[in-house]
Design an enzyme around this catalytic site. Sequence first.
Site, PDB file in Angstrom:
ATOM      1  CE  LYS A 209      47.350  32.655  46.125  1.00  0.00           C
ATOM      2  NZ  LYS A 209      46.215  33.489  46.421  1.00  0.00           N
TER       3      LYS A 209
ATOM      4  CD  GLU B 286      44.500  32.561  30.038  1.00  0.00           C
ATOM      5  OE1 GLU B 286      44.963  31.696  31.125  1.00  0.00           O
ATOM      6  OE2 GLU B 286      43.203  32.803  30.002  1.00  0.00           O
TER       7      GLU B 286
ATOM      8  N   GLY C  29      45.986  37.284  44.250  1.00  0.00           N
ATOM      9  CA  GLY C  29      46.592  37.460  42.860  1.00  0.00           C
ATOM     10  C   GLY C  29      46.572  38.954  42.577  1.00  0.00           C
ATOM     11  NE  ARG C  30      40.606  40.767  43.471  1.00  0.00           N
ATOM     12  CZ  ARG C  30      40.391  39.338  43.755  1.00  0.00           C
ATOM     13  NH1 ARG C  30      40.734  38.634  42.925  1.00  0.00           N
ATOM     14  NH2 ARG C  30      39.384  39.262  44.477  1.00  0.00           N
TER      15      ARG C  30
ATOM     16  CD  GLU D 261      40.260  38.509  39.464  1.00  0.00           C
ATOM     17  OE1 GLU D 261      41.224  38.400  40.048  1.00  0.00           O
ATOM     18  OE2 GLU D 261      40.259  37.851  38.239  1.00  0.00           O
TER      19      GLU D 261
ATOM     20  CG  HIS E  97      41.573  64.728  21.367  1.00  0.00           C
ATOM     21  ND1 HIS E  97      41.068  65.941  20.919  1.00  0.00           N
ATOM     22  CD2 HIS E  97      42.321  64.884  22.437  1.00  0.00           C
ATOM     23  CE1 HIS E  97      41.906  66.713  21.276  1.00  0.00           C
ATOM     24  NE2 HIS E  97      42.690  66.164  22.376  1.00  0.00           N
TER      25      HIS E  97
ATOM     26  CE  LYS F  50      40.684  30.802  35.956  1.00  0.00           C
ATOM     27  NZ  LYS F  50      41.457  31.035  37.316  1.00  0.00           N
TER      28      LYS F  50
HETATM   29  O1  F6P Z   1      41.521  33.573  36.914  1.00  0.00           O
HETATM   30  C1  F6P Z   1      41.621  34.908  37.735  1.00  0.00           C
HETATM   31  C2  F6P Z   1      42.879  34.590  38.374  1.00  0.00           C
HETATM   32  O2  F6P Z   1      42.830  33.727  39.245  1.00  0.00           O
HETATM   33  C3  F6P Z   1      43.374  36.082  39.188  1.00  0.00           C
HETATM   34  O3  F6P Z   1      42.441  36.201  40.158  1.00  0.00           O
HETATM   35  C4  F6P Z   1      44.805  35.773  39.133  1.00  0.00           C
HETATM   36  O4  F6P Z   1      45.389  37.185  39.421  1.00  0.00           O
HETATM   37  C5  F6P Z   1      45.086  35.159  37.696  1.00  0.00           C
HETATM   38  O5  F6P Z   1      44.104  34.546  37.381  1.00  0.00           O
HETATM   39  C6  F6P Z   1      46.449  34.369  37.734  1.00  0.00           C
HETATM   40  O6  F6P Z   1      46.503  33.524  38.598  1.00  0.00           O
HETATM   41  P1  F6P Z   1      47.821  32.909  38.961  1.00  0.00           P
HETATM   42  O7  F6P Z   1      48.969  33.895  39.379  1.00  0.00           O
HETATM   43  O8  F6P Z   1      47.451  31.607  39.720  1.00  0.00           O
HETATM   44  O9  F6P Z   1      48.477  32.313  37.401  1.00  0.00           O
END
Ligand code: F6P
Length: 554
Positions: free
Chosen positions: A212, A218, A273-274, A359, A390, A518
């Site tokens: 987004k 990452e 995002g979630r 979150e 288990h 971050k």
């Molecule tokens: O760091 C948390 C977060 O912002 C989440 O809320 C989100 O789903 C995820 O990182 C990924 O964000 P993006 O879609 O902006 O890469």
Amino acid sequence: MAYYQHPLDVTALPTWQALQEHRASLQSFSMREAFNMDAQRFEHLSLSSCGLFLDYSKNLITLETRDLLVSLAKECGLEQAIRAQFDGEPINASEARPALHTALRRPIGDKVLVDGVDVMPEVQRVLHQMTELVGRVHDGLWRGYSEKPITDVVNIGIGGSFLGPQLVSEALLPFAQRGVRCHYLANIDGSSFHELAAKLRAETTLFIVSSKSFSTLETLKNAQAARSWYLAQGGSEAELYRHFIAVSSNTRAAVAFGIHEENIFPMWDWVGGRYSLWSAIGLPIAMSIGMSNFKELLSGAYSMDEHFQSAPFEQNMPVLLALLGIWYGNFWGAQSQAILPYDHYLRNITKHLQQLDMESNGKSVLQDGRPVQCATGPVIWGGVGCNGQHAYHQLLHQGTQLIPADFIVPVVSYNPVADHHQWLYANCLSQSQALMLGKTREEAEAELHAQGLDEAEVQRLAPHKVIPGNRPSNTLVLERISPRRLGALVAMYEHKVFAQSAIWGINAFDQWGVELGKELGKSVYSRMVGDETSAAEDGSTQGLVEFFRGRHRG
Ligand code: F6P
């Protein structure tokens, strides 16, 4: 802009006090007895809607408890909060935004205004854009640099740009279209890239950079690694557009990465995002199951949206689940909630709900910034049954903590193998039964006597065999996993989380807590690579930085 009125401190409400007293009166409540006393308890405390059946009769509640909890929800203005959410009010107050993931599943013809502009035409336009792309990939018309059709789609994204799509595409594997395999690359760990790349051929791989913000470390690092790998495998800069597309609200950054503007699928700041798997972030889902199944998923979620908005709270699945969570978290001291899917295809639901719930509701201040006066979101954990039986179910049965559990199970399996599914279903039911019934001292002793043990041995072993029981759970039954029912299931949990946030008066749609890590990550990195020579703020971090530097010197 107006936002619905919340009483601010939920703990000061008369119903909260009444619930505390009611809780005290249930100190010796026994579910076993409740079932014995009321032959209709199961009928009274279960309901079905949107292709889902919810049995919540194995809870530490009476009908009075339910009524008091429903009163609490009403006193907190939950009805107004639900309306505010669907109407696009800026319920994400700290970011001054609405939370309108529900708009993504509304039917054609509906209107949803954000700042006076109807967003529905744009939502439909993106669905068309997705349909076009998915069709071209499935029909072999989207070609890689060597003119071969695409065989592998890799979603590069993390958090909400990963967990929801992964859950759904893997849960709906029985609906997967032939010819295209979906993979997920989320973690920055090079091993994860290495293992995945070994399975791929650049000429037939399409990468979806799903972010987004298009600024997530990452994701950007993995996108760069994928790009270098693609070039090293024989792809060229000029043909890059055939292998990299993006889903993002940051078009400029995606273009700067080298993605053609027409291959960038938009996102909007009114979708968190979630909560985004229903948007173009769901592209890998659509790539896997096709657009008509993707639309079925949306319509299943829409049916739950309708249910959430219109069903009386006593018969409203997300609201009841939210209230039960509040009952245990705020009145019984429960700190966690187990999510236990008894289905291989649903194995990732716990991870998705972990982000969704933790979150969203891992917050300590009210919408207006004042500290909360009660516990908020629980720790969400769990995993697929029977495996958990288990491993960690021992703690559920005999540990010292009260951990409410949600069991999720389909009646029909896609892959009947002998009587495996009967056993899987039986295990799901018997776990919730064992949690509720437990084993009394008398039963434990009788069992040991029946084994022929002498009295001393019976007394020595009996305490270890006693299982307290009276441990609560919900059981959610799906006839069979389908796009529609899965859409309803995931939307149900979204609304549960929102309903809880509205009752507590917190903001479920921001996530400021993840930002500090971050920021600090950047300064720790600078010290590790020597760009920054001053010592870290604390001795522990500095010591660990030096440990790393010591291993990587020279
Ligand atoms: O760091 C948390 C977060 O912002 C989440 O809320 C989100 O789903 C995820 O990182 C990924 O964000 P993006 O879609 O902006 O890469």
